[in-house]
Design a protein around this motif. Structure first.
Motif, PDB file in Angstrom:
ATOM      1  N   LEU A   1       0.851  -1.197   0.000  1.00 47.60           N
ATOM      2  CA  LEU A   1       0.000   0.000   0.000  1.00 47.60           C
ATOM      3  C   LEU A   1       0.890   1.252   0.000  1.00 47.60           C
ATOM      4  CD1 LEU A   1      -2.525  -1.259   2.714  1.00 47.60           C
ATOM      5  CD2 LEU A   1      -2.813  -1.311   0.221  1.00 47.60           C
ATOM      6  N   TYR A   2       1.597   1.469  -1.096  1.00 46.28           N
ATOM      7  CA  TYR A   2       2.605   2.533  -1.137  1.00 46.28           C
ATOM      8  C   TYR A   2       2.005   3.933  -1.100  1.00 46.28           C
ATOM      9  CZ  TYR A   2       6.021  -1.086  -1.780  1.00 46.28           C
ATOM     10  OH  TYR A   2       6.809  -2.183  -1.582  1.00 46.28           O
ATOM     11  N   ASN A   3       0.907   4.147  -1.790  1.00 48.15           N
ATOM     12  CA  ASN A   3       0.269   5.476  -1.732  1.00 48.15           C
ATOM     13  C   ASN A   3      -0.211   5.782  -0.320  1.00 48.15           C
ATOM     14  OD1 ASN A   3       0.744   5.810  -4.451  1.00 48.15           O
ATOM     15  ND2 ASN A   3      -1.363   5.437  -5.070  1.00 48.15           N
ATOM     16  N   GLN A   4      -0.824   4.799   0.318  1.00 47.38           N
ATOM     17  CA  GLN A   4      -1.307   4.977   1.684  1.00 47.38           C
ATOM     18  C   GLN A   4      -0.131   5.205   2.631  1.00 47.38           C
ATOM     19  OE1 GLN A   4      -4.050   1.923   2.907  1.00 47.38           O
ATOM     20  NE2 GLN A   4      -4.189   2.702   4.990  1.00 47.38           N
ATOM     21  N   SER A   5       0.943   4.460   2.428  1.00 47.69           N
ATOM     22  CA  SER A   5       2.135   4.627   3.257  1.00 47.69           C
ATOM     23  C   SER A   5       2.691   6.042   3.133  1.00 47.69           C
ATOM     24  CB  SER A   5       3.204   3.605   2.843  1.00 47.69           C
ATOM     25  OG  SER A   5       4.414   3.843   3.517  1.00 47.69           O
ATOM     26  N   CYS A   6       2.769   6.520   1.913  1.00 45.79           N
ATOM     27  CA  CYS A   6       3.268   7.872   1.670  1.00 45.79           C
ATOM     28  C   CYS A   6       2.374   8.908   2.360  1.00 45.79           C
ATOM     29  CB  CYS A   6       3.344   8.123   0.171  1.00 45.79           C
ATOM     30  SG  CYS A   6       4.157   9.672  -0.276  1.00 45.79           S
ATOM     31  N   SER A   7       1.083   8.729   2.260  1.00 45.65           N
ATOM     32  CA  SER A   7       0.149   9.651   2.920  1.00 45.65           C
ATOM     33  C   SER A   7       0.312   9.616   4.432  1.00 45.65           C
ATOM     34  CB  SER A   7      -1.293   9.310   2.542  1.00 45.65           C
ATOM     35  OG  SER A   7      -1.503   9.544   1.172  1.00 45.65           O
ATOM     36  N   THR A   8       0.572   8.439   4.982  1.00 43.67           N
ATOM     37  CA  THR A   8       0.785   8.312   6.420  1.00 43.67           C
ATOM     38  C   THR A   8       2.055   9.044   6.846  1.00 43.67           C
ATOM     39  OG1 THR A   8      -0.404   6.204   6.459  1.00 43.67           O
ATOM     40  CG2 THR A   8       1.051   6.660   8.325  1.00 43.67           C
ATOM     41  N   ILE A   9       3.092   8.959   6.030  1.00 42.29           N
ATOM     42  CA  ILE A   9       4.329   9.694   6.321  1.00 42.29           C
ATOM     43  C   ILE A   9       4.057  11.195   6.309  1.00 42.29           C
ATOM     44  CG2 ILE A   9       6.656  10.244   5.470  1.00 42.29           C
ATOM     45  CD1 ILE A   9       6.595   7.282   4.287  1.00 42.29           C
ATOM     46  N   PHE A  10       3.320  11.653   5.312  1.00 42.51           N
ATOM     47  CA  PHE A  10       2.981  13.081   5.255  1.00 42.51           C
ATOM     48  C   PHE A  10       2.153  13.473   6.475  1.00 42.51           C
ATOM     49  CE2 PHE A  10       3.685  15.074   0.886  1.00 42.51           C
ATOM     50  CZ  PHE A  10       4.792  14.291   0.622  1.00 42.51           C
ATOM     51  N   GLN A  11       1.254  12.592   6.904  1.00 43.58           N
ATOM     52  CA  GLN A  11       0.448  12.850   8.101  1.00 43.58           C
ATOM     53  C   GLN A  11       1.356  12.966   9.326  1.00 43.58           C
ATOM     54  OE1 GLN A  11      -2.283   9.667   9.019  1.00 43.58           O
ATOM     55  NE2 GLN A  11      -3.029  10.653  10.867  1.00 43.58           N
ATOM     56  N   ALA A  12       2.368  12.114   9.407  1.00 47.95           N
ATOM     57  CA  ALA A  12       3.269  12.111  10.570  1.00 47.95           C
ATOM     58  C   ALA A  12       3.987  13.442  10.744  1.00 47.95           C
ATOM     59  CB  ALA A  12       4.288  10.978  10.441  1.00 47.95           C
ATOM     60  N   PHE A  13       4.263  14.111   9.637  1.00 54.39           N
ATOM     61  CA  PHE A  13       5.008  15.367   9.705  1.00 54.39           C
ATOM     62  C   PHE A  13       4.136  16.576   9.402  1.00 54.39           C
ATOM     63  CE2 PHE A  13       8.267  12.229   9.679  1.00 54.39           C
ATOM     64  CZ  PHE A  13       9.214  12.760  10.534  1.00 54.39           C
ATOM     65  N   ASP A  14       2.831  16.371   9.451  1.00 54.16           N
ATOM     66  CA  ASP A  14       1.859  17.468   9.339  1.00 54.16           C
ATOM     67  C   ASP A  14       2.048  18.325   8.091  1.00 54.16           C
ATOM     68  OD1 ASP A  14       0.585  16.793  11.804  1.00 54.16           O
ATOM     69  OD2 ASP A  14       2.258  17.743  12.862  1.00 54.16           O
ATOM     70  N   PHE A  15       2.200  17.666   6.948  1.00 52.87           N
ATOM     71  CA  PHE A  15       2.262  18.417   5.691  1.00 52.87           C
ATOM     72  C   PHE A  15       0.916  19.090   5.488  1.00 52.87           C
ATOM     73  CE2 PHE A  15       5.862  15.786   5.103  1.00 52.87           C
ATOM     74  CZ  PHE A  15       6.625  16.307   4.079  1.00 52.87           C
ATOM     75  N   GLU A  16       0.917  20.381   5.268  1.00 56.25           N
ATOM     76  CA  GLU A  16      -0.342  21.110   5.096  1.00 56.25           C
ATOM     77  C   GLU A  16      -0.594  21.491   3.642  1.00 56.25           C
ATOM     78  OE1 GLU A  16      -0.486  24.398   7.809  1.00 56.25           O
ATOM     79  OE2 GLU A  16      -0.161  23.111   9.544  1.00 56.25           O
ATOM     80  N   THR A  17       0.461  21.777   2.901  1.00 54.77           N
ATOM     81  CA  THR A  17       0.260  22.315   1.561  1.00 54.77           C
ATOM     82  C   THR A  17       0.376  21.273   0.457  1.00 54.77           C
ATOM     83  OG1 THR A  17       2.596  22.889   1.433  1.00 54.77           O
ATOM     84  CG2 THR A  17       1.089  24.598   2.215  1.00 54.77           C
TER      85      THR A  17
END
Length: 191
Positions: A90-106
């Motif tokens: 689940l690479y797309n989901q994994s990538c989104s989780t990483i972005f969530q971990a570091f609070d990417f907003e933009t």
């Protein structure tokens, strides 16, 4: 006879009422589990190969850490989830989780992957210089690259590199993985 029966029922009902008032019912709700315990449960499930369950438990741990204001604990739990997601493909989901971990907003992860495809072709055709690429990555991953060197930063970069490698964006993946390695080296050699 009927009166005796009624009085027995009344006595039993009164006794039941007294017992109910004097001894509160046991709580049906379990006490909340600490995020540390949830993290350990997730690790045990991961080792047993129960990856979906591990992901769910680590998400609960991340939420519990967030409630406690523990940013690093939240990030570590989300990165554990990202690792398990990758193991499931689940690479797309994994990538989104990483972005969530570091609070990417933009930015979102799909945009990052798409941009990485552009960088891949530009790096291969030498349209994009190494410095330009580094500037672009720093901007795209600003919430992550701005962090001081830590194991969570190194793991996040490693997992992002894995996502890009799975997407066959090998040049960009290698550069991101090199950033992960450099971060790890800074942790081990702070000089």
């Amino acid at each position: 006879m009927i009166q005796k029966k009624n009085s027995k029922i009344l006595i039993l009902a009164a006794l039941g009422l007294v017992l109910a008032l004097c001894f509160p019912a046991l709580s049906v709700n379990k006490p909340p589990t600490s995020p540390q315990v949830l993290t350990q449960q997730g690790q045990a499930l991961y080792k047993m190969g129960k990856l979906d369950q591990a992901i769910d438990i680590w998400q609960q741990a991340a939420n519990a850490y967030e409630t406690q204001g523990d940013i690093q604990g939240r990030r570590a739990s989300l990165l554990n989830s990202a690792t398990a997601q990758q193991k499931l493909g689940l690479y797309n989901q994994s990538c989104s989780t990483i972005f969530q971990a570091f609070d990417f907003e933009t930015a979102n992860c799909l945009e990052f992957i798409e941009q990485s495809g552009t960088w891949e072709s530009q790096l291969q055709t030498k349209i994009l210089s190494d410095n330009e690429f580094q500037e672009a990555v720093n901007k795209a991953l600003e919430p992550l690259v701005q962090q001081p060197s830590s194991s969570t930063k190194a793991i996040a970069l490693l997992r992002l590199g894995d996502v890009l490698r799975a997407k066959k964006l090998l040049t960009v993946a290698t550069r991101i993985l090199n950033l992960s390695r450099a971060t790890s080296q800074k942790i081990n050699d702070p000089n």
